[in-house]
Design an enzyme around this catalytic site. Structure first.
Site, PDB file in Angstrom:
ATOM      1  CB  THR A  42     -24.086 -17.159  -5.148  1.00 34.07           C
ATOM      2  OG1 THR A  42     -24.596 -18.169  -4.271  1.00 34.07           O
ATOM      3  CG2 THR A  42     -23.127 -17.767  -6.157  1.00 34.07           C
ATOM      4  N   GLY A  43     -25.100 -14.440  -3.712  1.00 30.00           N
ATOM      5  CA  GLY A  43     -25.987 -13.768  -2.771  1.00 30.00           C
ATOM      6  C   GLY A  43     -25.197 -13.097  -1.656  1.00 30.00           C
ATOM      7  N   GLY A  44     -24.010 -12.606  -2.006  1.00 34.35           N
ATOM      8  CA  GLY A  44     -23.156 -11.989  -0.991  1.00 34.35           C
ATOM      9  C   GLY A  44     -23.499 -10.536  -0.704  1.00 34.35           C
ATOM     10  CB  SER A  98     -33.032 -24.281   4.993  1.00 34.09           C
ATOM     11  OG  SER A  98     -34.019 -24.025   5.987  1.00 34.09           O
ATOM     12  CB  SER A 105     -28.734  -9.285   1.165  1.00 32.11           C
ATOM     13  OG  SER A 105     -29.768  -9.285   2.140  1.00 32.11           O
ATOM     14  N   GLY A 106     -27.727 -10.150   4.027  1.00 27.20           N
ATOM     15  CA  GLY A 106     -27.967 -11.182   5.035  1.00 27.20           C
ATOM     16  C   GLY A 106     -26.798 -12.115   5.292  1.00 27.20           C
ATOM     17  CB  ILE A 107     -26.755 -15.841   5.466  1.00 19.82           C
ATOM     18  CG1 ILE A 107     -27.749 -15.987   6.625  1.00 19.82           C
ATOM     19  CG2 ILE A 107     -25.714 -16.955   5.471  1.00 19.82           C
ATOM     20  CD1 ILE A 107     -28.672 -17.209   6.527  1.00 19.82           C
ATOM     21  CE1 TYR A 134     -35.646 -21.267   1.406  1.00 20.72           C
ATOM     22  CE2 TYR A 134     -36.271 -22.486   3.366  1.00 20.72           C
ATOM     23  CZ  TYR A 134     -35.401 -21.647   2.708  1.00 20.72           C
ATOM     24  OH  TYR A 134     -34.267 -21.201   3.338  1.00 20.72           O
TER      25      TYR A 134
HETATM   26  P1  NAP Z   1     -31.432 -12.437   1.989  1.00 20.82           P
HETATM   27  O1  NAP Z   1     -30.941 -11.468   3.007  1.00 20.82           O
HETATM   28  O2  NAP Z   1     -32.719 -12.196   1.313  1.00 20.82           O
HETATM   29  O3  NAP Z   1     -30.286 -12.644   0.907  1.00 20.82           O
HETATM   30  C1  NAP Z   1     -30.481 -13.431  -0.228  1.00 20.82           C
HETATM   31  C2  NAP Z   1     -29.332 -13.164  -1.173  1.00 20.82           C
HETATM   32  O4  NAP Z   1     -29.503 -13.998  -2.329  1.00 20.82           O
HETATM   33  C3  NAP Z   1     -29.312 -11.726  -1.665  1.00 20.82           C
HETATM   34  O5  NAP Z   1     -27.980 -11.322  -1.856  1.00 20.82           O
HETATM   35  C4  NAP Z   1     -30.038 -11.824  -2.996  1.00 20.82           C
HETATM   36  O6  NAP Z   1     -29.676 -10.745  -3.859  1.00 20.82           O
HETATM   37  C5  NAP Z   1     -29.519 -13.170  -3.484  1.00 20.82           C
HETATM   38  N1  NAP Z   1     -30.372 -13.769  -4.498  1.00 20.82           N
HETATM   39  C6  NAP Z   1     -31.702 -14.063  -4.403  1.00 20.82           C
HETATM   40  N2  NAP Z   1     -32.129 -14.559  -5.568  1.00 20.82           N
HETATM   41  C7  NAP Z   1     -31.056 -14.569  -6.408  1.00 20.82           C
HETATM   42  C8  NAP Z   1     -30.860 -14.964  -7.738  1.00 20.82           C
HETATM   43  N3  NAP Z   1     -31.860 -15.423  -8.483  1.00 20.82           N
HETATM   44  N4  NAP Z   1     -29.618 -14.837  -8.282  1.00 20.82           N
HETATM   45  C9  NAP Z   1     -28.589 -14.349  -7.543  1.00 20.82           C
HETATM   46  N5  NAP Z   1     -28.708 -13.971  -6.280  1.00 20.82           N
HETATM   47  C10 NAP Z   1     -29.946 -14.079  -5.720  1.00 20.82           C
HETATM   48  O7  NAP Z   1     -31.596 -13.890   2.637  1.00 20.82           O
HETATM   49  P2  NAP Z   1     -30.686 -14.740   3.655  1.00 20.82           P
HETATM   50  O8  NAP Z   1     -31.524 -15.003   4.822  1.00 20.82           O
HETATM   51  O9  NAP Z   1     -29.356 -14.134   3.825  1.00 20.82           O
HETATM   52  O10 NAP Z   1     -30.577 -16.101   2.840  1.00 20.82           O
HETATM   53  C11 NAP Z   1     -29.369 -16.594   2.307  1.00 20.82           C
HETATM   54  C12 NAP Z   1     -29.492 -18.116   2.160  1.00 20.82           C
HETATM   55  O11 NAP Z   1     -29.708 -18.696   3.448  1.00 20.82           O
HETATM   56  C13 NAP Z   1     -30.656 -18.578   1.292  1.00 20.82           C
HETATM   57  O12 NAP Z   1     -30.251 -19.683   0.504  1.00 20.82           O
HETATM   58  C14 NAP Z   1     -31.693 -19.013   2.302  1.00 20.82           C
HETATM   59  O13 NAP Z   1     -32.571 -19.983   1.792  1.00 20.82           O
HETATM   60  C15 NAP Z   1     -30.802 -19.575   3.380  1.00 20.82           C
HETATM   61  N6  NAP Z   1     -31.448 -19.657   4.699  1.00 20.82           N
HETATM   62  C16 NAP Z   1     -31.851 -18.528   5.347  1.00 20.82           C
HETATM   63  C17 NAP Z   1     -32.469 -18.649   6.586  1.00 20.82           C
HETATM   64  C18 NAP Z   1     -32.934 -17.452   7.360  1.00 20.82           C
HETATM   65  O14 NAP Z   1     -33.693 -17.635   8.320  1.00 20.82           O
HETATM   66  N7  NAP Z   1     -32.528 -16.231   7.033  1.00 20.82           N
HETATM   67  C19 NAP Z   1     -32.674 -19.910   7.141  1.00 20.82           C
HETATM   68  C20 NAP Z   1     -32.249 -21.031   6.446  1.00 20.82           C
HETATM   69  C21 NAP Z   1     -31.637 -20.898   5.222  1.00 20.82           C
HETATM   70  P3  NAP Z   1     -30.719 -10.213  -4.984  1.00 20.82           P
HETATM   71  O15 NAP Z   1     -32.089 -10.264  -4.365  1.00 20.82           O
HETATM   72  O16 NAP Z   1     -30.245  -8.844  -5.290  1.00 20.82           O
HETATM   73  O17 NAP Z   1     -30.568 -11.148  -6.122  1.00 20.82           O
END
Ligand code: NAP
Length: 249
Positions: free
Chosen positions: A12-14, A137, A16-18, A150
């Protein structure tokens, strides 16, 4: 090496980003991957970049009907799921004293509720011996200013892995949490009003990481591959931090 040869994975959330880095790595390792996200253009771009063995299903993890549609699509196309990565998430920083009910509900709906109903919705189609990876996280066990809601959602996700490990043991399904520290993704931009503000957030995080820099999505994807594959066959209910040492020392 193809560590996920023939496996069917949901990330899920595939888009963007991680999540994108995880989906891309899983396909490189032989998996067929389903990715989700709310924004169709981001999904289309991710699908094009991954290039093969990927289906994109638009939807919101906080909306039950969208999850039902996702699992119906996977059932029709593949009929099983070997690996689930519950990765969709958002952060909406608000100082304690000024936290709005809307922000609390949104953060819990996506991060805590979304992860639970993603994993639960996958269960009927999950292969015995499969792997569930919950993206948490290090905020779950660190105090980070403005991250009250968060961090609490990520503590919930950490807790799921403990309970589900016991409940799913008879099916051999392993559940683990993967906890990134600050990783350079668009989630950093989402926390600031301007590019300068986002740069300041990135610099502030980098300054407190022992390795002296933020992480890259590919570095989290490598850890996700470990937890998804048989290489972690004796890891269950654990939390794997990928944080440059930030919450470890
Ligand atoms: P990101 O680049 O903003 O990606 C987030 C992804 O989740 C996107 O694909 C987004 O797509 C999707 N998403 C958000 N809300 C959604 C919803 N309601 N339904 C379905 N998809 C949804 O962020 P990221 O940094 O890769 O984060 C990915 C995960 O890693 C998150 O759980 C975040 O809390 C965790 N994390 C990140 C960090 C960091 O520093 N980057 C650190 C610790 C944990 P749409 O917006 O199009 O829905």
């Amino acid at each position: 090496m193809n560590r996920l040869d023939g496996k069917v994975a949901l990330v899920t959330g595939g888009s963007s980003g991680i999540g994108f880095a995880i989906a891309q790595r899983f396909v490189e390792e032989g998996a067929y991957v389903f990715i989700t996200g709310r924004r169709q253009p981001e999904l289309d771009k991710a699908k094009d970049e991954i290039g093969r063995n990927v289906t994109a299903v638009q939807g919101d993890v906080a909306v039950s009907a969208d999850l039902d549609r996702l699992f119906h699509t996977i059932s029709k196309e593949k009929g099983r799921i070997d690996v689930v990565v519950a990765n969709s998430g958002l952060v909406d920083p608000q100082e304690f004293g000024q936290i709005s009910e809307e922000s609390f509900d949104l953060t819990f709906d996506v991060n805590a509720r979304g992860a639970l109903f993603t994993a639960q919705g996958a269960l009927p189609q999950m292969t015995d011996g499969g792997s569930i990876v919950l993206v948490g996280s290090i905020a779950a066990y660190s105090g980070i200013e403005k991250y009250t809601t968060y961090s609490a959602t990520k503590a919930a996700v950490r807790s799921y892995a403990r309970t589900w490990t016991k409940e799913l043991k008879d099916r051999g399904i392993r559940v683990n949490t993967l906890s990134p520290g600050p990783i350079d993704t668009p989630i950093m931009d989402s926390q600031a009003e301007s590019k300068e503000g986002a740069d300041a957030i990135r610099a502030a995080f980098a300054s407190v990481i022992p390795l002296g820099r933020m992480g890259r999505p590919e570095e989290v994807a490598a850890a996700a591959l470990f937890l998804a594959s048989d290489e972690s066959s004796f890891c269950a209910g654990m939390d794997l931090s990928v944080d440059g040492g930030m919450a470890q020392v």
